[in-house]
Design a protein around this motif. Structure first.
Motif, PDB file in Angstrom:
ATOM      1  N   LEU A   1      84.559  12.745  81.209  1.00  0.00           N
ATOM      2  CA  LEU A   1      85.938  13.114  81.843  1.00  0.00           C
ATOM      3  C   LEU A   1      86.252  14.486  83.157  1.00  0.00           C
ATOM      4  N   ARG A   2      85.221  15.617  82.635  1.00  0.00           N
ATOM      5  CA  ARG A   2      84.962  16.790  83.966  1.00  0.00           C
ATOM      6  C   ARG A   2      84.362  16.002  85.234  1.00  0.00           C
ATOM      7  N   MET A   3      83.077  14.192  84.503  1.00  0.00           N
ATOM      8  CA  MET A   3      83.612  14.295  86.157  1.00  0.00           C
ATOM      9  C   MET A   3      84.633  13.561  86.950  1.00  0.00           C
ATOM     10  N   LEU A   4      85.381  13.206  86.496  1.00  0.00           N
ATOM     11  CA  LEU A   4      86.788  13.652  86.953  1.00  0.00           C
ATOM     12  C   LEU A   4      87.606  14.456  87.389  1.00  0.00           C
ATOM     13  N   GLY A   5      86.971  15.507  87.803  1.00  0.00           N
ATOM     14  CA  GLY A   5      87.589  17.075  87.335  1.00  0.00           C
ATOM     15  C   GLY A   5      88.669  17.747  86.295  1.00  0.00           C
ATOM     16  N   ALA A   6      87.832  16.644  85.142  1.00  0.00           N
ATOM     17  CA  ALA A   6      89.070  17.824  83.929  1.00  0.00           C
ATOM     18  C   ALA A   6      88.871  18.903  83.358  1.00  0.00           C
ATOM     19  N   GLU A   7      89.206  19.748  82.757  1.00  0.00           N
ATOM     20  CA  GLU A   7      88.661  20.763  82.437  1.00  0.00           C
ATOM     21  C   GLU A   7      89.203  20.301  80.683  1.00  0.00           C
TER      22      GLU A   7
END
Ligand code: UD1
Length: 418
Positions: free
Chosen positions: A406-412
């Motif tokens: 999900l970080r790869m998708l920019g999630a915090e």
């Protein structure tokens, strides 16, 4: 123990390669037992359920462990056919080892897989199929002892298309004399992947993916190298997350045909979706609308494993969506947790009605089971403010590294120690 912190409300954007399928690799690891030799599994996800299977294989005397990115199993030193209660409780699907051990040794012993979070999860169809192949079963004090000097192939009709019972019967039938035909078999793509693996080892299996599967018993003769198929439920989870939070994602390493009911639902809800060989992409403005009722069913119907994540995606939709859970009796345990975030969901038996609310708020929640836990991640990404997800061991059973993905998708989002 650790928990996941999510600062929700932001859009997601990016490209992600989807992990290998949990529900494919678990029966394949059991199937390695059929052939006294070496198996190399490529694309195997690092999951606690995979570790539990490795422990079972090691207990049975096999060698099993990671060599770089590959999971390598050598079942030639296998020396026992019993699985103790402690290992059976680690993972419910350990019951798939029954058919495989029986085929290899002519006997097997294990306890019943532990209690369940999805309602009663009987194994009567598994045991009935083994009995029909000629196994004698003794059940005593939560233990099952199976013996079969020589199993004989025959026609077996499952009263419902159970995934696990289909797999157990396929594995046992590989060790039976002659031909077994399974009618009303489950048609999940993971069963076709199991067939691909069995054929790579030299087994004679046909028809998986349809409701009639034929197995001609014979000793497999080949060491196999197999790439585990992509995880359609992990893919559905990430699509649901981007649908709910808004943004755009391209998933790679996925067969979009396996996702057709999920993508159809997300399309109805207002997402733009396209797919091709090995990829699927989704774009959402985060303002979804309700959809016609979602009824879970065996494949190719809407997957019960994607019910919770789709529900989470629709919590802020315009209008009301009815969910009917037809596969498991008790699969709404995530609902109380979603309500803590402001969701409006009413449940009566197998039916849940989700009425979209204008705004979800971050909250402290706990994963109640694997897919229910994934639903909390989806809702947390769409909610305003901070969400803390506890009991994430449930999520780690089936998602290799959701925080990384999900970080790869920019999630915090971050993993934190308690
Ligand atoms: C598999 C999946 C799980 C998924 C489920 C349904 C794996 C490791 N797990 O679970 O993620 O949610 O398929 O798609 O692949 N039943 C009986 N008697 C039996 C066996 C099953 O009554 O002997 C019933 C179950 O209670 C349930 C239904 O059949 O209501 C479907 O279960 P089944 O297809 O067997 O699911 P699993 O193989 O346990």
């Amino acid at each position: 123990m650790s928990h996941i912190m999510i600062h929700g409300g932001g859009r997601l954007k990016g490209t992600l390669a989807v992990q290998g399928a949990k529900n494919s690799v678990l029966p394949i690891l059991a199937a390695t037992i059929l052939h006294p030799g070496r198996t190399v599994l490529r694309g195997c996800p690092h999951l606690s359920d995979v570790e539990a299977s490795i422990h079972i294989l090691q207990h049975l005397g096999c060698k099993a462990g990671w060599e770089g990115a590959d999971l390598v199993v050598d079942t030639s030193p296998m020396s026992r056919g019993d699985i103790p209660d402690s290992l059976m409780r680690e993972m419910r699907s350990s019951v798939i080892f029954l058919g495989a051990i029986l085929a290899r040794l002519g006997w097997a012993e294990m306890s019943y897989p532990g209690g369940c979070e999805l309602g009663p999860r009987p194994i009567d169809l598994h045991l009935s199929a083994l009995r029909q192949l000629g196994a004698q079963l003794r059940e005593e004090g939560g233990h099952i002892r199976c013996e079969a000097r020589q199993m004989r192939g025959r026609e077996i009709a499952l009263s419902l298309p159970s995934v696990g019972a289909t797999e157990n019967a396929m594995l046992a039938a590989c060790g039976a004399e002659g031909e077994t035909t399974l009618f009303n078999a489950a048609r999940e793509p993971e069963i076709a992947d199991l067939q691909t693996f069995l054929r790579a080892m030299g087994c004679d299996v046909r028809g998986a993916g349809s409701s009639t599967i034929c197995v001609v018993g014979r000793q497999p003769t080949r060491d196999a190298v197999h790439t585990v198929m992509p995880d359609r439920i992990a893919a559905a989870t990430y699509l649901a997350a981007v649908a709910a939070a808004g943004g755009e994602v391209e998933l790679r390493n996925i067969d979009y045909r396996h996702l057709s009911t999920v993508t159809a639902a997300l399309h109805e809800a207002g997402c733009q979706i396209s797919g091709g060989e090995g990829w699927v992409s989704l774009r959402s403005d985060g303002a979804l609308r309700s959809i016609p009722s979602v009824r879970t069913a065996p494949y190719p119907g809407f997957p019960t494993d994607a019910q919770a994540v789709l529900m989470a995606a629709l919590l802020q939709s315009r209008g009301a969506t009815v969910f009917v859970e037809n596969v498991f009796e008790n699969r709404y345990r995530h609902v109380d947790e979603l309500r803590r975030m402001g969701a409006d969901i009413s449940v009566a038996g197998r039916v849940a009605v989700v009425t979209g609310v204008p705004r979800l708020c971050g909250a402290e929640v706990r994963a109640t089971d694997l897919r229910g836990g994934a639903a909390l991640l989806v809702a947390g990404l769409a909610a305003q403010g901070m969400t803390r997800v506890g009991d994430i061991h449930h999520i780690q059973r089936g998602y290799e590294d959701p925080v990384r993905d999900l970080r790869m998708l920019g999630a915090e989002i971050s993993l934190e120690e308690d």
